[in-house]
Design a protein around this motif. Sequence first.
Motif, PDB file in Angstrom:
ATOM      1  N   LYS A 139      11.997   5.687   5.479  1.00 12.54           N
ATOM      2  CA  LYS A 139      11.651   4.157   5.479  1.00 12.54           C
ATOM      3  C   LYS A 139      12.693   3.236   6.286  1.00 12.54           C
ATOM      4  O   LYS A 139      12.544   2.208   6.875  1.00 12.54           O
ATOM      5  N   LEU A 160       0.753  -1.356   0.082  1.00  8.46           N
ATOM      6  CA  LEU A 160       0.053   0.025   0.191  1.00  8.46           C
ATOM      7  C   LEU A 160       0.696   1.074   0.036  1.00  8.46           C
ATOM      8  O   LEU A 160       0.554   2.275  -0.718  1.00  8.46           O
ATOM      9  N   ILE A 161       2.016   1.412   0.724  1.00  5.26           N
ATOM     10  CA  ILE A 161       2.882   2.186   0.650  1.00  5.26           C
ATOM     11  C   ILE A 161       3.390   2.405  -0.866  1.00  5.26           C
ATOM     12  O   ILE A 161       3.516   3.635  -1.209  1.00  5.26           O
ATOM     13  N   GLU A 162       3.912   1.240  -1.376  1.00  8.74           N
ATOM     14  CA  GLU A 162       4.436   1.487  -2.635  1.00  8.74           C
ATOM     15  C   GLU A 162       3.501   2.183  -3.786  1.00  8.74           C
ATOM     16  O   GLU A 162       3.664   2.962  -4.548  1.00  8.74           O
ATOM     17  N   VAL A 163       1.979   1.699  -3.431  1.00 10.55           N
ATOM     18  CA  VAL A 163       1.052   2.347  -4.398  1.00 10.55           C
ATOM     19  C   VAL A 163       0.827   3.801  -4.091  1.00 10.55           C
ATOM     20  O   VAL A 163       0.939   4.503  -5.171  1.00 10.55           O
ATOM     21  N   SER A 164       0.959   4.230  -2.766  1.00  5.50           N
ATOM     22  CA  SER A 164       0.614   5.616  -2.522  1.00  5.50           C
ATOM     23  C   SER A 164       2.120   6.519  -3.136  1.00  5.50           C
ATOM     24  O   SER A 164       1.882   7.682  -3.451  1.00  5.50           O
ATOM     25  N   PHE A 180      -4.942  -3.837  -6.260  1.00  2.00           N
ATOM     26  CA  PHE A 180      -4.602  -3.880  -4.599  1.00  2.00           C
ATOM     27  C   PHE A 180      -4.562  -5.414  -4.336  1.00  2.00           C
ATOM     28  O   PHE A 180      -5.525  -6.205  -4.805  1.00  2.00           O
ATOM     29  N   PRO A 181      -3.760  -6.113  -3.484  1.00  2.00           N
ATOM     30  CA  PRO A 181      -3.892  -7.180  -3.017  1.00  2.00           C
ATOM     31  C   PRO A 181      -4.820  -7.434  -1.770  1.00  2.00           C
ATOM     32  O   PRO A 181      -4.578  -7.592  -0.695  1.00  2.00           O
ATOM     33  N   GLN A 225      11.819   9.911   1.606  1.00  4.05           N
ATOM     34  CA  GLN A 225      10.946   9.092   1.986  1.00  4.05           C
ATOM     35  C   GLN A 225      11.847   7.676   2.219  1.00  4.05           C
ATOM     36  O   GLN A 225      11.539   6.949   3.235  1.00  4.05           O
ATOM     37  N   LEU A 253      -4.654   0.299 -10.771  1.00  2.71           N
ATOM     38  CA  LEU A 253      -4.441   0.065  -9.324  1.00  2.71           C
ATOM     39  C   LEU A 253      -4.829  -1.365  -9.370  1.00  2.71           C
ATOM     40  O   LEU A 253      -5.795  -1.935  -9.715  1.00  2.71           O
ATOM     41  N   GLY A 277       4.578   3.981   9.507  1.00  2.00           N
ATOM     42  CA  GLY A 277       3.875   3.633   8.246  1.00  2.00           C
ATOM     43  C   GLY A 277       3.176   4.701   7.577  1.00  2.00           C
ATOM     44  O   GLY A 277       3.338   5.175   6.607  1.00  2.00           O
ATOM     45  N   LEU A 318       2.961  12.206   1.076  1.00  2.00           N
ATOM     46  CA  LEU A 318       3.138  11.529  -0.402  1.00  2.00           C
ATOM     47  C   LEU A 318       1.579  11.703  -0.978  1.00  2.00           C
ATOM     48  O   LEU A 318       1.548  12.047  -2.178  1.00  2.00           O
ATOM     49  N   LEU A 319       0.558  11.524  -0.047  1.00  2.00           N
ATOM     50  CA  LEU A 319      -0.539  11.426  -0.702  1.00  2.00           C
ATOM     51  C   LEU A 319      -1.217  12.968  -0.408  1.00  2.00           C
ATOM     52  O   LEU A 319      -2.445  12.820  -1.086  1.00  2.00           O
ATOM     53  N   LEU A 324       5.824  12.859  -6.948  1.00  2.00           N
ATOM     54  CA  LEU A 324       6.238  11.565  -7.007  1.00  2.00           C
ATOM     55  C   LEU A 324       7.146  11.221  -7.957  1.00  2.00           C
ATOM     56  O   LEU A 324       7.714   9.797  -8.061  1.00  2.00           O
ATOM     57  N   THR A 365       3.866   8.055   4.462  1.00  2.00           N
ATOM     58  CA  THR A 365       2.901   7.875   3.511  1.00  2.00           C
ATOM     59  C   THR A 365       2.203   8.920   3.268  1.00  2.00           C
ATOM     60  O   THR A 365       1.822   9.502   2.359  1.00  2.00           O
ATOM     61  N   ASP A 394       3.646   5.635  -6.044  1.00  2.00           N
ATOM     62  CA  ASP A 394       3.941   5.295  -7.509  1.00  2.00           C
ATOM     63  C   ASP A 394       3.107   6.209  -8.375  1.00  2.00           C
ATOM     64  O   ASP A 394       2.101   6.640  -8.348  1.00  2.00           O
TER      65      ASP A 394
END
Lengths: 434, 588
Positions: free
Chosen positions: B107, A199-203, B413-414, B103, B411, B78, B85-86, B94, B82, A205
Amino acid sequence: MRSLRIAWLWLATSFRAAPLLMAISTLLVAARAITTPAQTYGVSLLVDGLANDQSNTIALGIGIIVGGLAVSFVADVVGWPLQDTAQERMAGRVHADLLDVTTGIPGLTHHERPDIADRLELVRERAWRMGVGAEVLLWAFATVANTVTVLGLLGSVNPLLLLLPLLGATRIWSAYVSSVRSHKAYEDSLPQERLVDKLIEVSKDARTGLEVRVFGLGKVLLDRIFALQTERFRRRVEAARWGGKVDGSVRLAFGLAYAVAIVWVIARARNGQQTAGEVVLVLLLAPQVDQMTGGIARNVYWVGEVVRSFSRYDWLREYAKDNSWQTSVDAAPARLRSGIELRNVGFAYPGTESAVLSDVSLTLPAGSAVALVGRTAPARRHWSSCSRGCTTRRAGASWSTASTWRRSHRTPGGRSCRLGSKTSSSSSGRHGRL
Amino acid sequence: MGLAVLGSVLGMAVTLLTGQVVGAVPGVIDAAPGAMSLGTFSWLLGALLTVFIVQSLTPAIHQVASQILNAALVREIGTDITEPLLRPQRVAHLEDTEVLDMQERAKGKGGFHLAEGLGNLPWLMASRVTLVGSAVIVGVMFSWPVAAMLVAVTLLLEWYGGRLIAREIDVWWGNTEEQRRADYLFNLGMRDAPKELRVFGLHGWLVDRYVREWTAGFRPVWERRRRNVKWSVMTGGLHLAANGFAILLVGSAALNGDLPLTEVATTVPAILSIGVAMNGYGVVQVKRGLSAYRAMKDLPGTIAERHPEPAATTRHRVETMPAREVRFENVSFRYPGSDVDVLRNLDLTIRAHEALALVGVNGAGKSTLVKLLGGAYRPTEGRITVDGVDLSELDLAAWQRRIAAIVQDFLRFPLSVTDNIVFGAVERADDEISLAKVARESGIDDVVRGLPAGWDTVLDKTFDGGVDLSGGEWQRIALARALFAVHAGAGVLVLDEPAAALDVRAEAELVERYLELTSGVASLIISHRFSVVRNANRICVLADGRIVEDGTHEELLDQDGMYAGMFRLQAERYVTSPESTESEALDA
């Protein structure tokens, strides 16, 4: 028998990776391990000497202490770098060996049959645990040397004192169960950690940056990350608390018992049955017995992990031996002369019931381009893996599995065969534009 | 941290009390005249044993405390690395390597995590307390100059050792490139490419290459370590000399009878514990932890400074936009740091409720146009207006929520199927009717029915009970997500190559439904496949950074320009092959 083989595999792999480094390291860690108890013995000699005014004993005591300093100097300065290097070489060796064994297996079953593929995946994921094998091995040598020395010293005061390390064994148990518990909590939370990482990678990318923003997912991602982290936090704290309680109560019991032992030795000394030096020895050995048992406990988990990893490696080696296709010894032809022929070929994946191909007959003439066409994937994919046993790298015939008619059409002068879902209708014919 | 300090204070108390007890032991044992009374000795012994028991309990407590601290730090980090960035609505940050590096530093790489670093802080404090306390003991009991010498030598060595370790780690860090390459090869053989390796006979090559890359990665580390050893021998020798000298001094004083037993028994262990009270590793770790912490704290500021965001205005009612149209007016654009214009003086109008298709050769700038439309980048020149209002004056976050998009790298998502779809409009996540509807429209319902846990199946094989979807199946998920957003009220639907991974049949279904799916919203569809775009209300051809043709499919064919040329080239292949196969089948 198998456990012997695993132990040998561990030992041999460690020493083969860096024989000289490992040999020197073994000596050094063993020497280092007896230094601390020996120095304690030196202090007790010193006390005895002072109490009885014997200058020889005092000098011997001081000599042992300084000698101990010298040994730990050598072990620290030379030992650590050697050990780190041996450790890294071991990790590299293990990975290279695994790669060699795995890619050396001619078939594909171990990648495709789910139960075997899962085991292989476990081997791959945990390869680094075998990598720490050298370090754990050295640690085991050190522990043995240290334990023998400490026990010897305690026993020399009074054999009854050997009951103390026995009691220490309960500490080994308690620390082991609590470390297993916390490792388990950690490993159980690994999927959550991986998810958080993704999820961090998605954020971050840039390619998906726009999509994250148009769907307003920023807050959702943060909430998810926080929720997952909180769940991990909860698991790990719970395990830590539990371990702390168990470990703490056992430590308390051990401390009390040791206190009783000290009082007992002093009482005996007052009766003239024990010397002052021996009392000091018991007093000073207390923290060492404590550390010794604690150290064993912390590392028992790792010994277990290394053994488990090596047993998986052993399984892989045996599997490779059993599947080395030793019976097919004929060299593959350097050039195809007539072509490749499939006669009534049937195929089901190992471990599955349903046939993917059945009764397929087909000729692929040398020098021709053959296209294989059919509805969506499954059958075509198996088709080419199944023929891999027969094609050689310089096969004169090339063939392709095209996903649409459009591409098969572009195979000039070739043939196209339709492949139904299970059986081949083998309606092959000359193509239009010859 | 208090615990660690307490632990080392207790440790010193043990040293001190042990010394006292040991000193008294011979006298008490021999019941010599002038020796300590039995009562006093018992108190002393009792105190020692109590401290000993408490001390042996502290590791258990400490363990718990440090694990909780570590877990708590990991939890905070965590989100803290993040969120910044969002936060920006644009995405240029990015692609800014400085931001990404920062970043990455926050991390933590290769185990030098912030949490690990800070977790070492208590230990470092503890060893400092031990150092000072033991030195005081030596000073009081024996000699202050000796104590000072020992502390000085220890601190010097710690500083030096820390530098050596730091250098070794730096070399290790610098080589992650080779490490990564070796890892890649390892996974290639163990998991990723079993078929290719066997077909091309790459077994031996792979193993050789792995060993080579791996060795190349470690050689500099070993080199550095070998050089370090020389220095370690010298500094270690100094350390040995200082400690040995101190012990010999104590010993000779004891031999001469100048130093009573109590002092000897306290001083010798105290000297030994000064010697081991250095913690170069801890210092390095704490330093790294702090630098990661600093990177984390600076991250939001750096992003805000390098990529300022426009202030949001609320003057316009974004919620109903676009009521009339979105216009690109004389728009030029080049990516930050590039000197090539992707779009040049482009004019384009997307009308509300119109299905517009965009075609063009690869690299013509179609996807870039989508990014500008979504406000992810600002045009370098010209402007984009929504119902006549400049995009830069709108509340960008609100405008972005008006758009539903499938981009090319959409996207994945897993997470569960449901999550993957309702993420199109999370605030409507409970709307099961819409969910069922978009599942039908995108054709994902068939796929879901075949999944082991249905809607709750995790779409990633590496998780428990998870499965991997094929490219085409993923594309339908992405379509469902975008449609879910449209049902929740988005006014602009963007489909960038929605059929790239679909097979012929699924593509045909999409083409059939396309107009129905996009009715009521402004839609922009981008595709290589002309079958997909030909039904659009209007088709624009993008070439050389501008719109060169504009009209319906029939109009453009009549114009006989670029569109007509590309269409014929592709159609030819579609049209002739089934016919010729049929004729061939007849022949056979």
